[in-house]
Scaffold this motif. Structure first.
Motif, PDB file in Angstrom:
ATOM      1  N   PRO A   9       4.711  -7.393  11.436  1.00  0.00           N
ATOM      2  CA  PRO A   9       4.760  -6.589  10.679  1.00  0.00           C
ATOM      3  C   PRO A   9       5.010  -7.262   9.089  1.00  0.00           C
ATOM      4  O   PRO A   9       4.147  -7.080   7.673  1.00  0.00           O
ATOM      5  CB  PRO A   9       5.448  -5.606  10.449  1.00  0.00           C
ATOM      6  N   GLY A  10       5.798  -8.187   8.826  1.00  0.00           N
ATOM      7  CA  GLY A  10       6.659  -9.139   7.849  1.00  0.00           C
ATOM      8  C   GLY A  10       6.871 -10.307   8.200  1.00  0.00           C
ATOM      9  O   GLY A  10       7.459 -10.470   9.056  1.00  0.00           O
ATOM     10  N   SER A  41      -1.506  -6.488  -4.378  1.00  0.00           N
ATOM     11  CA  SER A  41      -0.589  -4.716  -4.433  1.00  0.00           C
ATOM     12  C   SER A  41      -1.725  -4.463  -5.510  1.00  0.00           C
ATOM     13  O   SER A  41      -2.530  -3.158  -5.191  1.00  0.00           O
ATOM     14  CB  SER A  41       0.671  -4.977  -5.312  1.00  0.00           C
ATOM     15  N   MET A  89       0.105  -9.133   1.402  1.00  0.00           N
ATOM     16  CA  MET A  89      -0.102  -8.893   2.647  1.00  0.00           C
ATOM     17  C   MET A  89      -1.682  -9.311   2.996  1.00  0.00           C
ATOM     18  O   MET A  89      -2.305  -9.849   1.753  1.00  0.00           O
ATOM     19  CB  MET A  89      -1.171  -7.373   2.592  1.00  0.00           C
ATOM     20  N   THR A 107      -3.829  -5.819  11.371  1.00  0.00           N
ATOM     21  CA  THR A 107      -2.726  -5.001  11.345  1.00  0.00           C
ATOM     22  C   THR A 107      -2.076  -5.587   9.662  1.00  0.00           C
ATOM     23  O   THR A 107      -1.402  -4.359   8.881  1.00  0.00           O
ATOM     24  CB  THR A 107      -2.466  -4.232  11.817  1.00  0.00           C
ATOM     25  N   ARG A 110       2.807  -8.896   5.956  1.00  0.00           N
ATOM     26  CA  ARG A 110       3.357  -8.374   4.391  1.00  0.00           C
ATOM     27  C   ARG A 110       4.081 -10.216   4.358  1.00  0.00           C
ATOM     28  O   ARG A 110       5.787  -9.623   4.993  1.00  0.00           O
ATOM     29  CB  ARG A 110       4.781  -7.029   4.421  1.00  0.00           C
TER      30      ARG A 110
ATOM     31  N   GLN B  38      -8.846   1.901   3.806  1.00  0.00           N
ATOM     32  CA  GLN B  38      -7.612   1.535   4.495  1.00  0.00           C
ATOM     33  C   GLN B  38      -6.756   2.720   3.797  1.00  0.00           C
ATOM     34  O   GLN B  38      -6.723   3.184   2.410  1.00  0.00           O
ATOM     35  CB  GLN B  38      -7.333   0.504   3.710  1.00  0.00           C
ATOM     36  N   PRO B  40      -3.248   3.846   3.613  1.00  0.00           N
ATOM     37  CA  PRO B  40      -2.323   3.058   2.803  1.00  0.00           C
ATOM     38  C   PRO B  40      -1.099   2.139   4.267  1.00  0.00           C
ATOM     39  O   PRO B  40      -1.490   3.271   5.346  1.00  0.00           O
ATOM     40  CB  PRO B  40      -0.871   4.510   2.150  1.00  0.00           C
ATOM     41  N   LYS B  41      -0.776   1.526   4.389  1.00  0.00           N
ATOM     42  CA  LYS B  41      -0.033   0.130   5.047  1.00  0.00           C
ATOM     43  C   LYS B  41      -0.156   0.134   6.265  1.00  0.00           C
ATOM     44  O   LYS B  41      -0.049   0.277   7.338  1.00  0.00           O
ATOM     45  CB  LYS B  41       1.453   1.677   5.320  1.00  0.00           C
ATOM     46  N   GLN B  42      -1.743  -0.007   6.152  1.00  0.00           N
ATOM     47  CA  GLN B  42      -2.955   0.181   7.610  1.00  0.00           C
ATOM     48  C   GLN B  42      -3.572  -0.963   6.610  1.00  0.00           C
ATOM     49  O   GLN B  42      -3.787  -1.605   6.059  1.00  0.00           O
ATOM     50  CB  GLN B  42      -3.550   1.452   7.763  1.00  0.00           C
ATOM     51  N   SER B  43      -4.824  -1.199   8.456  1.00  0.00           N
ATOM     52  CA  SER B  43      -5.897  -2.106   8.074  1.00  0.00           C
ATOM     53  C   SER B  43      -6.889  -1.921   7.550  1.00  0.00           C
ATOM     54  O   SER B  43      -7.194  -0.271   7.156  1.00  0.00           O
ATOM     55  CB  SER B  43      -5.905  -2.930   9.585  1.00  0.00           C
TER      56      SER B  43
END
Lengths: 115, 120
Positions: A9-10, A41, A89, A107, A110, B38, B40-43
């Motif tokens: 994830p990161g 971003s 990302m 997915t 980051r 998309q 938030p915080k997803q693919s």
């Protein structure tokens, strides 16, 4: 089953160091393509590198290289000499078959580059 | 420079209204464009394939009456979110491939800059 798996994830990396972002994929097609995109971003998707399933050489684009392990179904992205601007990302994606432009995305990971 | 232009970059609208998002290919003709969504915080999840001069192909689970796609010309595809509700709030992004490239360039799928939709 997940078609594209990004297990990290990161990730953190220090500036000027190299970092590897993992990606595994699942497909029964013989012809497929693997992509890596960077999403800062601002939201735009920036193409980084492409690897075709029949390409024998690992793809390279500047500081980006793709470690393609076909038998293991992995397509890890290696960023050399990390820069602060690399913080973003990163998405691995796959195109199944050769007659489509549809992409299946993982997915994401980051990446944070610190001084 | 950008080869796919998307407009607007962000939009805020009231619940129940419709919102149109444009995706333009610059200096090339795109017979096919793709619309992704998309959260938030997803693919990114593919919503539909936009085909010039014919009906769009929607992915499973995407309501075609809710997300209207029109690809009336070789350089423009539009996505209209009809009767938008707060759950439609998301980041929408389109892509297209520049034809005629070779090698890696041929595989470059360019993305627009995306549209952040917020439905109040």
């Amino acid at each position: 089953a997940q078609k594209i798996t990004q297990t990290q994830p990161g990730m953190f990396v220090q500036e000027k160091e190299a970092v590897t972002l993992d990606c595994t994929y699942d497909t029964s097609d013989q012809s497929y393509g693997l992509f890596w995109y960077k999403q800062p971003s601002s939201g735009e998707m920036i193409f980084l590198i492409y690897q075709g399933s029949y390409d024998e050489q690992n793809a390279t684009e500047g500081r980006y290289s793709l470690n393609f392990q076909k038998a293991r179904k992995s397509a890890n992205l290696v960023i050399s000499a990390s820069q602060l601007g690399d913080s973003a990302m990163y998405f691995c994606a796959m195109r199944e078959g050769s007659n489509t432009d549809k992409l299946i995305f993982g997915t994401g990971t980051r990446l944070q580059v610190f001084p | 420079g950008a080869v796919v232009s998307q407009h607007p970059s962000w939009v805020i609208c009231k619940s129940g209204t419709s919102v149109k998002i444009e995706c333009r290919s610059l200096d090339f003709q795109a017979t096919t464009m793709f619309w992704y969504r998309q959260f938030p915080k997803q693919s990114l999840m593919l919503m539909a394939t936009s085909n010039e001069g014919s009906k769009a192909t929607y992915e499973q689970g995407v309501e075609k009456d809710k997300f209207l796609i029109n690809h009336a010309s070789l350089t423009l595809s539009t996505l209209t979110v009809t009767s938008a509700h707060p759950e439609d709030s998301s980041f929408y992004i389109c892509s297209a491939r520049v034809p005629g490239g070779t090698g890696s360039l041929n595989e470059k799928l360019f993305f627009g800059s995306g549209t952040q939709l917020s439905v109040l």
